[in-house]
Design a protein around this motif. Structure first.
Motif, PDB file in Angstrom:
ATOM      1  N   PRO A   1     -23.680 -40.588  45.011  1.00  0.00           N
ATOM      2  CA  PRO A   1     -24.169 -39.576  45.839  1.00  0.00           C
ATOM      3  C   PRO A   1     -22.936 -38.540  45.581  1.00  0.00           C
ATOM      4  N   ASN A   2     -21.812 -38.970  45.089  1.00  0.00           N
ATOM      5  CA  ASN A   2     -20.570 -38.301  44.935  1.00  0.00           C
ATOM      6  C   ASN A   2     -20.593 -37.426  43.644  1.00  0.00           C
ATOM      7  N   LYS A   3     -19.979 -36.083  43.952  1.00  0.00           N
ATOM      8  CA  LYS A   3     -20.049 -35.094  42.741  1.00  0.00           C
ATOM      9  C   LYS A   3     -18.702 -34.288  42.668  1.00  0.00           C
ATOM     10  N   LEU A   4     -18.041 -34.290  41.546  1.00  0.00           N
ATOM     11  CA  LEU A   4     -16.947 -33.326  41.267  1.00  0.00           C
ATOM     12  C   LEU A   4     -17.050 -32.485  40.355  1.00  0.00           C
ATOM     13  N   GLU A   5     -17.179 -31.069  40.416  1.00  0.00           N
ATOM     14  CA  GLU A   5     -17.301 -30.060  39.566  1.00  0.00           C
ATOM     15  C   GLU A   5     -15.860 -29.503  39.389  1.00  0.00           C
ATOM     16  N   VAL A   6     -15.659 -29.188  38.205  1.00  0.00           N
ATOM     17  CA  VAL A   6     -14.614 -28.196  38.002  1.00  0.00           C
ATOM     18  C   VAL A   6     -14.783 -26.848  37.410  1.00  0.00           C
ATOM     19  N   LEU A   7     -14.568 -25.558  38.153  1.00  0.00           N
ATOM     20  CA  LEU A   7     -14.919 -24.343  37.456  1.00  0.00           C
ATOM     21  C   LEU A   7     -13.934 -23.734  36.986  1.00  0.00           C
ATOM     22  N   ASP A   8     -14.217 -22.625  35.984  1.00  0.00           N
ATOM     23  CA  ASP A   8     -13.014 -22.080  35.145  1.00  0.00           C
ATOM     24  C   ASP A   8     -12.872 -20.569  36.098  1.00  0.00           C
ATOM     25  N   ALA A   9     -11.916 -19.655  35.648  1.00  0.00           N
ATOM     26  CA  ALA A   9     -11.794 -18.673  36.254  1.00  0.00           C
ATOM     27  C   ALA A   9     -12.969 -17.861  36.475  1.00  0.00           C
ATOM     28  N   ASN A  10     -13.892 -17.835  35.536  1.00  0.00           N
ATOM     29  CA  ASN A  10     -15.174 -17.033  35.853  1.00  0.00           C
ATOM     30  C   ASN A  10     -16.255 -17.819  36.517  1.00  0.00           C
ATOM     31  N   GLY A  11     -15.907 -18.856  37.164  1.00  0.00           N
ATOM     32  CA  GLY A  11     -16.852 -19.550  37.976  1.00  0.00           C
ATOM     33  C   GLY A  11     -17.898 -20.501  37.180  1.00  0.00           C
ATOM     34  N   ALA A  12     -17.722 -20.676  35.731  1.00  0.00           N
ATOM     35  CA  ALA A  12     -18.704 -21.571  34.976  1.00  0.00           C
ATOM     36  C   ALA A  12     -17.997 -23.077  35.246  1.00  0.00           C
TER      37      ALA A  12
ATOM     38  N   VAL B   1     -17.073 -26.412  33.939  1.00  0.00           N
ATOM     39  CA  VAL B   1     -16.330 -27.085  32.823  1.00  0.00           C
ATOM     40  C   VAL B   1     -16.019 -28.377  32.702  1.00  0.00           C
ATOM     41  N   SER B   2     -16.547 -29.124  33.713  1.00  0.00           N
ATOM     42  CA  SER B   2     -16.509 -30.739  33.915  1.00  0.00           C
ATOM     43  C   SER B   2     -17.862 -31.192  33.492  1.00  0.00           C
ATOM     44  N   GLY B   3     -17.696 -32.445  33.103  1.00  0.00           N
ATOM     45  CA  GLY B   3     -18.592 -33.431  32.703  1.00  0.00           C
ATOM     46  C   GLY B   3     -19.266 -34.234  33.698  1.00  0.00           C
ATOM     47  N   GLU B   4     -19.606 -35.296  33.481  1.00  0.00           N
ATOM     48  CA  GLU B   4     -20.338 -36.211  34.286  1.00  0.00           C
ATOM     49  C   GLU B   4     -19.213 -36.645  35.345  1.00  0.00           C
ATOM     50  N   THR B   5     -19.689 -36.786  36.681  1.00  0.00           N
ATOM     51  CA  THR B   5     -18.809 -37.551  37.342  1.00  0.00           C
ATOM     52  C   THR B   5     -18.647 -39.007  37.509  1.00  0.00           C
ATOM     53  N   SER B   6     -17.566 -39.857  37.634  1.00  0.00           N
ATOM     54  CA  SER B   6     -17.566 -41.122  37.522  1.00  0.00           C
ATOM     55  C   SER B   6     -16.727 -41.460  38.831  1.00  0.00           C
ATOM     56  N   VAL B   7     -17.056 -42.877  39.336  1.00  0.00           N
ATOM     57  CA  VAL B   7     -16.393 -43.325  40.745  1.00  0.00           C
ATOM     58  C   VAL B   7     -15.953 -44.595  40.442  1.00  0.00           C
ATOM     59  N   ASP B   8     -14.758 -44.905  40.797  1.00  0.00           N
ATOM     60  CA  ASP B   8     -14.184 -46.284  40.652  1.00  0.00           C
ATOM     61  C   ASP B   8     -13.510 -46.518  42.056  1.00  0.00           C
ATOM     62  N   GLY B   9     -14.074 -47.212  42.961  1.00  0.00           N
ATOM     63  CA  GLY B   9     -13.431 -47.422  44.193  1.00  0.00           C
ATOM     64  C   GLY B   9     -13.375 -46.316  44.948  1.00  0.00           C
ATOM     65  N   PRO B  10     -12.015 -45.930  45.384  1.00  0.00           N
ATOM     66  CA  PRO B  10     -11.407 -44.903  45.848  1.00  0.00           C
ATOM     67  C   PRO B  10     -11.071 -43.670  45.145  1.00  0.00           C
ATOM     68  N   ASN B  11     -11.472 -43.844  43.597  1.00  0.00           N
ATOM     69  CA  ASN B  11     -11.142 -42.750  42.827  1.00  0.00           C
ATOM     70  C   ASN B  11     -12.577 -42.093  42.188  1.00  0.00           C
ATOM     71  N   ILE B  12     -12.427 -40.735  42.014  1.00  0.00           N
ATOM     72  CA  ILE B  12     -13.481 -39.953  41.750  1.00  0.00           C
ATOM     73  C   ILE B  12     -12.882 -39.103  40.335  1.00  0.00           C
ATOM     74  N   PHE B  13     -13.600 -38.937  39.347  1.00  0.00           N
ATOM     75  CA  PHE B  13     -12.982 -38.193  38.115  1.00  0.00           C
ATOM     76  C   PHE B  13     -14.146 -37.729  37.487  1.00  0.00           C
ATOM     77  N   ALA B  14     -13.563 -36.508  36.688  1.00  0.00           N
ATOM     78  CA  ALA B  14     -14.667 -35.878  35.877  1.00  0.00           C
ATOM     79  C   ALA B  14     -13.698 -35.375  34.514  1.00  0.00           C
ATOM     80  N   LYS B  15     -14.413 -35.638  33.474  1.00  0.00           N
ATOM     81  CA  LYS B  15     -13.701 -35.121  32.349  1.00  0.00           C
ATOM     82  C   LYS B  15     -14.207 -33.898  32.133  1.00  0.00           C
ATOM     83  N   ILE B  16     -13.112 -33.166  31.448  1.00  0.00           N
ATOM     84  CA  ILE B  16     -13.320 -31.618  31.169  1.00  0.00           C
ATOM     85  C   ILE B  16     -13.909 -31.403  29.939  1.00  0.00           C
ATOM     86  N   LYS B  17     -15.127 -30.584  29.639  1.00  0.00           N
ATOM     87  CA  LYS B  17     -15.631 -30.279  28.512  1.00  0.00           C
ATOM     88  C   LYS B  17     -14.646 -29.321  27.647  1.00  0.00           C
ATOM     89  N   GLU B  18     -14.654 -29.654  26.175  1.00  0.00           N
ATOM     90  CA  GLU B  18     -13.546 -29.068  25.534  1.00  0.00           C
ATOM     91  C   GLU B  18     -14.833 -27.539  24.897  1.00  0.00           C
TER      92      GLU B  18
END
Length: 91
Positions: free
Chosen positions: A61-72, A74-91
């Motif tokens: 149920p966790n989600k991590l979103e990264v926004l650029d300066a325009n509010g778009a 730019v992050s991909g799918e959210t992954s969870v590994d124990g206490p860590n949550i991360f999202a790759k940045i789209k190129e």
């Protein structure tokens, strides 16, 4: 009067058995760090909490979103590994 004292003692003993619980995790660290000024977009954003994050079966149920300066977003799918949550940045 004795009944009131007994009730007070019983209630004190019963209520002293409960310990406080916290409903939310606390953020321990992040990469990039908070308030860090970046010249280029990092390959991923990672957050570490003080306890494992909730995962239900294969679903998170966790989600991590990264926004650029325009509010778009730019992050991909959210992954969870124990206490860590991360999202790759789209190129």
């Amino acid at each position: 009067m004795k009944s009131a004292i007994r009730l007070f003692i019983v209630m004190t003993v019963l209520l002293s058995q409960f310990t406080p619980s916290w409903g939310h995790s606390s953020l321990i660290s992040g990469s990039p760090t908070p308030n860090e000024v970046l010249k280029v977009m990092p390959p991923e954003v990672r957050l570490e909490f003080n306890e494992s994050l909730l995962v239900v079966g294969a679903e998170s149920p966790n989600k991590l979103e990264v926004l650029d300066a325009n509010g778009a977003v730019v992050s991909g799918e959210t992954s969870v590994d124990g206490p860590n949550i991360f999202a790759k940045i789209k190129e």
